[in-house]
Design an enzyme around this catalytic site. Structure first.
Site, short mmCIF file in Angstrom:
data_model
loop_
_atom_site.label_atom_id
_atom_site.label_comp_id
_atom_site.label_asym_id
_atom_site.label_seq_id
_atom_site.Cartn_x
_atom_site.Cartn_y
_atom_site.Cartn_z
CE1 TYR A 179 0.82 -5.77 15.71
CE2 TYR A 179 -0.29 -7.85 16.08
CZ TYR A 179 -0.22 -6.60 15.33
OH TYR A 179 -0.81 -6.38 14.13
CE LYS A 207 -1.83 -3.31 15.44
NZ LYS A 207 -1.73 -2.16 14.57
#
Length: 292
Positions: free
Chosen positions: A170, A174
């Site tokens: 993640y 991002k």
């Protein structure tokens, strides 16, 4: 007259949480909204039904205009149909909010390749493809002599800015979205397109287990997103904003710090000694989320 009166806005992942809040907030400010959502669970696997239609019903009940889109925006076909839906239903597209995402958290040594690929796919590819198709539409409009006042708001995270223990996939995704935002802002500005990113901090079903201390609601983030998606944000592009509760922060990113130069090549020992001196004069980095 709302701040987005007459604008046509796409919001991906808009069936729940932040996306739903953004869609409702845009509609409340006069926008016509394409509500995209696959209706998947927190891990990205299909759920029993899509909530996109429920959000559309909420908007229409309040007197607004909206349409649901259930395509997979991490595919070329799904992303193209998303942009086509806005144009077919409302005749134009003004703002794209890339918000869709999910989590598959593991420590790195336990992180399966499939979980890495799935998170990269929905976050990075799910930002890239809608942006690509929207940008192509706006570029064509600009080259045809039509005035373009387009806006893109991408969704990064504190995990992408600082790192987050147990979220290697993640955090990497991002961080990649920040890079994509900067490139898109530089490339598309000549066509009347502004591209920014937000790093929201709000208590949603996706964050409550990982960051249980968050108190801000998704609705607290949406006002900044709506403003960035409006014509009122003229001149603001290539920036990253953090939003939590009543706080808005301009994130300043990587800036050159202490530097040393010399003529010729360093030896490894010289490079090491110099680097230690530079580090002593530099600011300590902010800690990674979840680090002890």
């Amino acid at each position: 007259m709302g701040i987005c009166d007459g604008r046509v806005v796409i919001v991906t992942g808009a069936g729940r949480g932040l996306g739903r809040a953004h869609a409702l907030a845009f509609a409340a400010e006069g926008a016509k909204v394409v509500v995209n959502d696959l209706g998947v669970g927190l891990d990205g696997r299909p759920g029993p039904d899509s909530p996109a239609a429920q959000v559309v019903d909420e908007i229409r009940a309040a007197g607004g205009e909206a349409v649901a889109h259930g395509g997979d925006i991490a595919t070329g076909e799904g992303a193209a149909s998303l942009v086509e839906t806005a144009i077919d239903e409302f005749g134009r597209l003004d703002t794209l909010v890339n918000n869709a995402g999910f989590l598959r958290d593991r420590m790195l040594v336990n992180l399966d390749e499939d979980d890495w690929d799935a998170v990269m796919r929905v976050h990075v590819k799910g930002h890239f493809l809608p942006l690509k198709h929207a940008a192509a539409h706006w570029r064509a409009a600009s080259k045809a002599g039509r005035e373009v006042t387009a806006r893109v708001i991408n969704t990064t995270s504190g995990a992408g800015l600082l790192g987050s223990v147990g979220q290697g996939n993640y955090a990497a995704a991002k961080a990649g979205i920040v890079g994509l935002t900067l490139v898109a802002a530089a490339e598309m500005g000549r066509y009347g397109v502004q591209v920014n990113a937000i790093a929201p901090a709000a208590r949603t079903r996706m964050t409550e287990e990982v960051f249980g201390g968050l108190e801000g609601a998704p609705e607290d983030v949406s006002p900044l997103v709506v403003w960035l998606g409006s014509a009122a944000s003229a001149g603001v592009t290539g920036r990253v904003f953090e939003a939590e509760g009543g706080r808005i922060t301009v994130m300043e990113g990587w800036q050159p710090g202490p530097t040393a130069n010399r003529d010729g090549r360093w030896t490894p020992a010289e490079a090491g000694d110099t680097t230690l001196k530079l580090l002593a004069d530099s600011r300590d980095p902010r800690p990674v989320y979840g680090a002890s």
